[in-house]
Design a protein around this motif. Structure first.
Motif, short mmCIF file in Angstrom:
data_model
loop_
_atom_site.label_atom_id
_atom_site.label_comp_id
_atom_site.label_asym_id
_atom_site.label_seq_id
_atom_site.Cartn_x
_atom_site.Cartn_y
_atom_site.Cartn_z
N ILE A 16 0.83 -1.21 0.00
CA ILE A 16 0.00 0.00 0.00
C ILE A 16 0.86 1.25 0.00
O ILE A 16 0.56 2.22 -0.70
CB ILE A 16 -0.95 -0.02 1.21
CG1 ILE A 16 -2.01 -1.12 1.03
CG2 ILE A 16 -1.62 1.34 1.40
CD1 ILE A 16 -2.86 -1.36 2.26
N GLY A 17 1.93 1.24 0.77
CA GLY A 17 2.81 2.41 0.82
C GLY A 17 3.40 2.74 -0.53
O GLY A 17 3.50 3.91 -0.91
N ARG A 18 3.79 1.71 -1.26
CA ARG A 18 4.33 1.94 -2.60
C ARG A 18 3.27 2.56 -3.51
O ARG A 18 3.56 3.51 -4.26
CB ARG A 18 4.83 0.62 -3.20
CG ARG A 18 5.27 0.73 -4.65
CD ARG A 18 5.89 -0.56 -5.16
NE ARG A 18 6.24 -0.46 -6.57
CZ ARG A 18 7.05 -1.31 -7.21
NH1 ARG A 18 7.60 -2.33 -6.56
NH2 ARG A 18 7.32 -1.14 -8.49
N ALA A 19 2.04 2.05 -3.45
CA ALA A 19 0.98 2.60 -4.30
C ALA A 19 0.72 4.07 -3.97
O ALA A 19 0.53 4.89 -4.87
CB ALA A 19 -0.30 1.78 -4.13
N ILE A 20 0.71 4.41 -2.68
CA ILE A 20 0.51 5.81 -2.29
C ILE A 20 1.65 6.67 -2.81
O ILE A 20 1.43 7.74 -3.39
CB ILE A 20 0.41 5.92 -0.76
CG1 ILE A 20 -0.86 5.22 -0.25
CG2 ILE A 20 0.40 7.40 -0.33
CD1 ILE A 20 -0.93 5.10 1.26
N ALA A 21 2.88 6.20 -2.61
CA ALA A 21 4.04 6.97 -3.07
C ALA A 21 4.00 7.18 -4.57
O ALA A 21 4.27 8.30 -5.06
CB ALA A 21 5.32 6.25 -2.66
N GLN A 22 3.67 6.15 -5.32
CA GLN A 22 3.68 6.27 -6.78
C GLN A 22 2.60 7.24 -7.27
O GLN A 22 2.82 7.98 -8.23
CB GLN A 22 3.53 4.89 -7.41
CG GLN A 22 4.78 4.04 -7.23
CD GLN A 22 4.67 2.66 -7.83
OE1 GLN A 22 3.58 2.08 -7.92
NE2 GLN A 22 5.78 2.09 -8.24
N MET A 23 1.44 7.25 -6.61
CA MET A 23 0.41 8.22 -7.02
C MET A 23 0.83 9.64 -6.68
O MET A 23 0.56 10.57 -7.44
CB MET A 23 -0.92 7.86 -6.36
CG MET A 23 -1.61 6.66 -6.98
SD MET A 23 -3.33 6.50 -6.42
CE MET A 23 -3.78 4.98 -7.26
N LEU A 24 1.49 9.81 -5.54
CA LEU A 24 1.99 11.14 -5.19
C LEU A 24 3.06 11.59 -6.17
O LEU A 24 3.10 12.76 -6.58
CB LEU A 24 2.55 11.12 -3.77
CG LEU A 24 1.52 10.96 -2.64
CD1 LEU A 24 2.21 10.66 -1.33
CD2 LEU A 24 0.67 12.22 -2.51
N ARG A 211 -5.90 5.86 -3.45
CA ARG A 211 -6.81 6.92 -3.89
C ARG A 211 -7.49 7.59 -2.69
O ARG A 211 -7.71 8.81 -2.69
CB ARG A 211 -7.84 6.36 -4.87
CG ARG A 211 -7.29 6.16 -6.28
CD ARG A 211 -8.37 5.74 -7.25
NE ARG A 211 -8.67 4.32 -7.14
CZ ARG A 211 -8.03 3.35 -7.80
NH1 ARG A 211 -7.03 3.66 -8.62
NH2 ARG A 211 -8.37 2.09 -7.65
N ALA A 212 -7.81 6.80 -1.67
CA ALA A 212 -8.38 7.38 -0.46
C ALA A 212 -7.37 8.28 0.24
O ALA A 212 -7.70 9.36 0.75
CB ALA A 212 -8.85 6.27 0.48
N ALA A 213 -6.12 7.84 0.27
CA ALA A 213 -5.07 8.64 0.91
C ALA A 213 -4.90 9.97 0.20
O ALA A 213 -4.73 11.01 0.86
CB ALA A 213 -3.75 7.86 0.91
N LEU A 214 -4.94 9.96 -1.12
CA LEU A 214 -4.78 11.21 -1.86
C LEU A 214 -5.90 12.19 -1.57
O LEU A 214 -5.69 13.41 -1.56
CB LEU A 214 -4.68 10.93 -3.36
CG LEU A 214 -3.25 10.90 -3.92
CD1 LEU A 214 -2.44 9.76 -3.29
CD2 LEU A 214 -3.24 10.78 -5.43
N PHE A 215 -7.11 11.68 -1.31
CA PHE A 215 -8.21 12.56 -0.93
C PHE A 215 -7.87 13.30 0.36
O PHE A 215 -8.00 14.52 0.45
CB PHE A 215 -9.48 11.73 -0.76
CG PHE A 215 -10.59 12.45 -0.02
CD1 PHE A 215 -11.29 13.48 -0.62
CD2 PHE A 215 -10.93 12.09 1.28
CE1 PHE A 215 -12.30 14.15 0.06
CE2 PHE A 215 -11.94 12.75 1.97
CZ PHE A 215 -12.63 13.78 1.35
#
Length: 242
Positions: A16-24, A211-215
């Protein structure tokens, strides 16, 4: 020379951390990763630091190093570990380990970056809780730590709101990460029971959580704080408070 602003994501080497980082990173942000192992992937705007976040001294040292090099204006406390155990088998060592990674590291890193979170006037903190906080068999230490993280999230939101800092939690349900698949292989009866419990009839992905984190991390989202968002495919329906 002024420091670059950055978003820090713990445990961004995988899952999950990787997915958040990559979207950021796709948004053009500078991203700092603190993890017990360095990632096997790279990006020009990804800056990784290796540290054992279960150790208070190591966590404080890593936080201080990052604070010297970056102005952290958003923080995602994502790193975690399950350490499964029942009422008969869970150990004090398991509880201490999970609490250190979930609660101690969150508190220490929040303290490390409070100056820059306050200075920017729109700091964002996202804590990774879990649907297990509502109760999950064989997860005594994990569910207790994640429930504690929800309480910490709400208290931090109350204390830091006047500084323009929002603090929210995400509580994922069944997410098909590498660690999940190791414990729940495709086709296994236990895995099928989990799938049958999901209202939308599919496993969640790390990107669903990201996607939730980016919100919550958006600078424009300054009026939502102290909340828990269940990203669970409906598995908390009838369980979670409205």
């Amino acid at each position: 020379m002024s420091k670059q602003q950055a978003t820090l994501v713990t445990g961004a080497s995988a899952g999950i951390g990787r997915a958040i980082a990559q979207m950021l990173l796709a948004q053009g942000r500078q991203v700092v990763n603190i993890d017990y192992k360095l990632p096997d992937w790279s990006h020009p705007q990804l800056h990784s630091f290796q540290a054992d976040l279960t150790q208070a001294a190591a966590t404080q040292a890593a936080g201080a190093q990052v604070a010297r090099e970056f102005d952290v204006t958003a923080l995602v406390n994502n790193a975690g570990a399950t350490r499964p155990g029942t009422a008969d088998t869970q150990t004090a060592e398991d509880l201490a380990y999970v609490n250190a990674l979930t609660l101690q590291a969150t508190m220490l890193l929040t303290q490390a970056f409070l100056p820059s979170l306050r200075a920017c006037g729109q700091g964002r903190i996202v804590n990774m809780a879990s649907r297990a906080a509502l109760g999950k068999t064989e997860r005594i230490a994990y569910s207790a730590a994640k429930a504690g993280l929800v309480g910490m999230t709400r208290t931090l939101a109350m204390e830091l709101g006047a500084d323009g800092i929002t603090v929210n939690a995400i509580a994922p349900g069944p997410i098909a990460t590498e660690l999940f698949r190791q414990s729940n292989p495709d086709g296994a009866p236990r895995t099928q029971r989990i799938l049958d419990s999901i209202v939308v009839k599919r496993m969640g992905t790390p990107e669903d959580v990201a996607r939730a984190a980016l919100f919550f991390l958006s600078p424009d989202n300054g009026f939502v704080t102290g909340q828990v968002l269940y990203v669970c495919g409906g598995t908390t329906l009838g369980l979670a408070p409205v």
